[in-house]
Design an enzyme around this catalytic site. Structure first.
Site, PDB file in Angstrom:
ATOM      1  N   ASP A 161      26.914  77.756  49.488  1.00 30.69           N
ATOM      2  CA  ASP A 161      26.973  77.455  50.922  1.00 30.69           C
ATOM      3  C   ASP A 161      26.154  76.206  51.186  1.00 30.69           C
ATOM      4  O   ASP A 161      25.333  75.799  50.352  1.00 30.69           O
ATOM      5  CB  ASP A 161      26.490  78.624  51.781  1.00 30.69           C
TER       6      ASP A 161
ATOM      7  N   CYS B  64      38.473  83.613  60.006  1.00 28.13           N
ATOM      8  CA  CYS B  64      38.496  84.791  60.891  1.00 28.13           C
ATOM      9  C   CYS B  64      38.798  84.320  62.313  1.00 28.13           C
ATOM     10  O   CYS B  64      38.104  84.648  63.266  1.00 28.13           O
ATOM     11  CB  CYS B  64      37.185  85.564  60.814  1.00 28.13           C
TER      12      CYS B  64
ATOM     13  N   ASP C 283      27.268  71.104  49.924  1.00 29.97           N
ATOM     14  CA  ASP C 283      28.415  70.961  50.826  1.00 29.97           C
ATOM     15  C   ASP C 283      29.668  71.085  49.964  1.00 29.97           C
ATOM     16  O   ASP C 283      29.845  70.342  48.992  1.00 29.97           O
ATOM     17  CB  ASP C 283      28.371  69.606  51.530  1.00 29.97           C
ATOM     18  N   GLY C 284      30.529  72.024  50.311  1.00 27.22           N
ATOM     19  CA  GLY C 284      31.725  72.268  49.503  1.00 27.22           C
ATOM     20  C   GLY C 284      32.595  71.045  49.330  1.00 27.22           C
ATOM     21  O   GLY C 284      33.326  70.925  48.334  1.00 27.22           O
TER      22      GLY C 284
ATOM     23  N   ARG D  94      21.785  80.082  55.061  1.00 23.23           N
ATOM     24  CA  ARG D  94      22.950  80.868  54.662  1.00 23.23           C
ATOM     25  C   ARG D  94      22.843  81.312  53.197  1.00 23.23           C
ATOM     26  O   ARG D  94      23.248  82.413  52.843  1.00 23.23           O
ATOM     27  CB  ARG D  94      24.227  80.060  54.901  1.00 23.23           C
TER      28      ARG D  94
ATOM     29  N   GLY E  42      29.564  89.013  51.679  1.00 23.16           N
ATOM     30  CA  GLY E  42      30.382  90.215  51.566  1.00 23.16           C
ATOM     31  C   GLY E  42      31.547  90.070  50.603  1.00 23.16           C
ATOM     32  O   GLY E  42      31.806  90.959  49.780  1.00 23.16           O
TER      33      GLY E  42
END
Length: 528
Positions: free
Chosen positions: A348, A452, A381-382, A353, A330
């Site tokens: 991601d 979030c 993996d970030g 995902r 999004g």
């Protein structure tokens, strides 16, 4: 048959106990057994009640009610669909342009500030006029004294005599009273043998105790009441959450490293980004989006609070952007709708995902082959991304406890007993992602960290950990941007929690009239 066999037992109490136990096991239905099961959403609510009540105090019941209620959506118009048709249709059902609302609120704030400045200026002028008036009155009195010196001398000459006459009698009265007081004191000393302290000691010894005011140790109510005032050293009710303390080792409040915080006063809302929402207090819902003439959906529905981290990123034409934890996609779509990024990498760490990201892009972008040099979906993996100096804007929307989802969905819930270890390691993982982003971004570039979650550990706590890690391991210099003033116009839509001790970032609180969030975000700029 079983009951009669137990009746032969001489112990009647044992008979009834064993019979009742048998009946319970025999008669309990599957539905009753299922109702006794504790679900992941129940565990999440118990945890939030225990933890967030200590953080948000008497505001928690309101936040809790909003979290348990359906959240509010915004509609992001798809510039690659029938955007004009979508705008018209949604405005016809009462939706409003978010950019217009924010700009109007900004004008109102500016007008209020102008009015306040005008009132302050008028107050200064009034005080100055009053001072000038006092000076003029003083000058007039001086002139009168110079014109009529004789009259004033007469008044002055009579005044001392009157004062002396009056004061003489007063002084004589005072001296008489003082003498009487001295005699009285001397008489008291004579009576007490010249030692007043001794008489006080004798009086204390002779005093009787008021036993009615003594608390009886046998009295449960009075004695226990005293213990209510003993300072608490730990929170009652937290004993069952011992494992949760694992979180806190990642939230050290010590500030023994330099942290620069600078104010930012403007929040850029890109011209081509069209977002619609119903006004505050209107809980109407948007209809499902439809496909337009280009074969893609005309608008995307998302929690409106997701708009703010993207605006905080301050996108400009030609930016090279990394969305480090992009699923479900999004916020990546939001960034594309600005028409600014020259390169956007949606990353991601799980294939499922990245599949969701690709699905969203296919629904909203036609002819994807034209995007192959601008838009990339990667599976990494970030924490392992090492493309230093490529990106000048990085969004780190990290995996978190996802508070609202955890209260509504048992599926894939982080509060499942089998995911306890994973949940407790969340802050460590978040800090590693953010610190890596701060090392990757170009000098002068911007990183926005967001969750979030309402957890101060996952929010300000992780920012603090990452800043400390970067300071200890590198020579990178970071400035935290305080967006309080810049976000003021957005309060026409969002409930911002500025009064909960936030040091680095900003928090959108769930609130029934504008039930967006929760969403925490923090803007960080690398200066070196």
């Amino acid at each position: 048959m079983y009951a009669s066999a137990y009746v032969t037992n001489t112990n009647c109490s044992r008979v009834f106990y064993r019979v009742s136990m048998f009946i319970q096991k025999r008669w309990k239905s599957k539905k009753d057994r299922k109702s006794m099961k504790k679900y992941s959403v129940d565990r999440a609510l118990e945890h939030f009640d225990d933890f967030y009540k200590t953080v948000y105090g008497n505001r928690w019941p309101s936040i809790r009610l909003a979290l348990l209620s359906p959240h509010k959506y915004c509609a992001v118009i798809n510039n690659y669909g029938d955007s004009d048709v979508a705008m018209s249709d949604l405005q016809n059902i009462g939706a409003l342009n978010v950019r217009t609302l924010i700009e109007l609120e900004k004008e109102n704030i500016q007008n209020r500030k102008k009015e306040e400045r005008r009132n302050r200026d008028l107050e200064k002028i009034f005080r100055l006029d009053k001072k000038l008036e006092d000076v003029m009155i003083s000058k007039e009195r001086e002139e009168l004294k110079s014109l009529y010196p004789q009259t004033e001398e007469t008044e002055c000459s009579t005044l001392p005599s009157e004062i002396s006459a009056t004061s003489g009698s007063t002084y004589s009265n005072i001296s008489h009273e003082a003498q009487s007081s001295t005699n009285t004191n001397r008489n008291v000393e004579d009576i007490s043998g010249g030692d007043f302290g001794k008489s006080l000691e004798v009086s204390l010894k002779e005093a009787e105790l008021d036993i009615e005011r003594v608390i009886d140790p046998a009295s449960g109510v009075s004695a226990s009441a005293l213990y209510e005032y003993v300072p608490a050293t730990r929170l009652k009710g937290m004993e069952d959450w011992i494992a949760e303390s694992h979180h806190y080792r990642y939230y050290r409040k010590d500030v023994d490293f330099p942290v620069r915080v600078e104010n930012e006063y403007n929040l850029l809302f890109p011209e081509h980004l069209q977002v619609l929402s119903f006004e505050r207090g209107n809980i109407s819902s948007f209809p499902p989006p439809k496909r337009g003439s280009t074969g893609v959906l005309n608008y995307y529905l998302l929690n409106g609070a997701s708009l703010l981290p993207v605006l905080a990123l301050d996108l400009n034409p030609g930016d090279h952007v990394l969305d480090m934890c992009a699923a479900p996609g999004g916020k990546s779509l939001l960034m594309l709708q600005t028409l600014f990024p020259a390169i956007l990498v949606c990353n991601d760490n799980q294939e499922s995902r990245t599949n969701r990201i690709n699905a969203v892009l296919k629904q909203y972008l036609y002819d994807l082959d034209k995007w192959k040099n601008q838009l990339f979906v990667t599976h990494k993996d970030g924490r392992d991304i090492n493309e230093v100096g490529i990106y000048n804007k990085i969004l780190v929307d990290v995996p978190c406890t996802v508070d609202r989802h955890s209260l509504h969905e048992n599926e894939n819930n982080i509060f499942k007993p089998t995911r306890t270890k994973e949940r407790l390691m969340i802050p460590e993982m978040q800090a590693a992602l953010l610190s890596n982003a701060l090392k990757l971004v170009q000098p002068g570039g911007t990183v926005v960290y967001s969750t979030c979650s309402l957890s101060p550990i996952q929010n300000d706590g992780v920012v603090h950990m990452a800043l400390r890690k970067v300071w200890e391991e590198t020579d990178v210099e970071i400035v935290v941007k305080d967006l309080t003033a810049a976000l003021e116009p957005t309060q026409c839509l969002f409930k911002l929690g500025h009064d909960f001790g936030l040091k680095y970032g900003h928090l959108v609180l769930p609130f029934l009239p504008c039930n967006f969030g929760p969403m925490y975000f923090c803007k960080l700029v690398r200066t070196k």
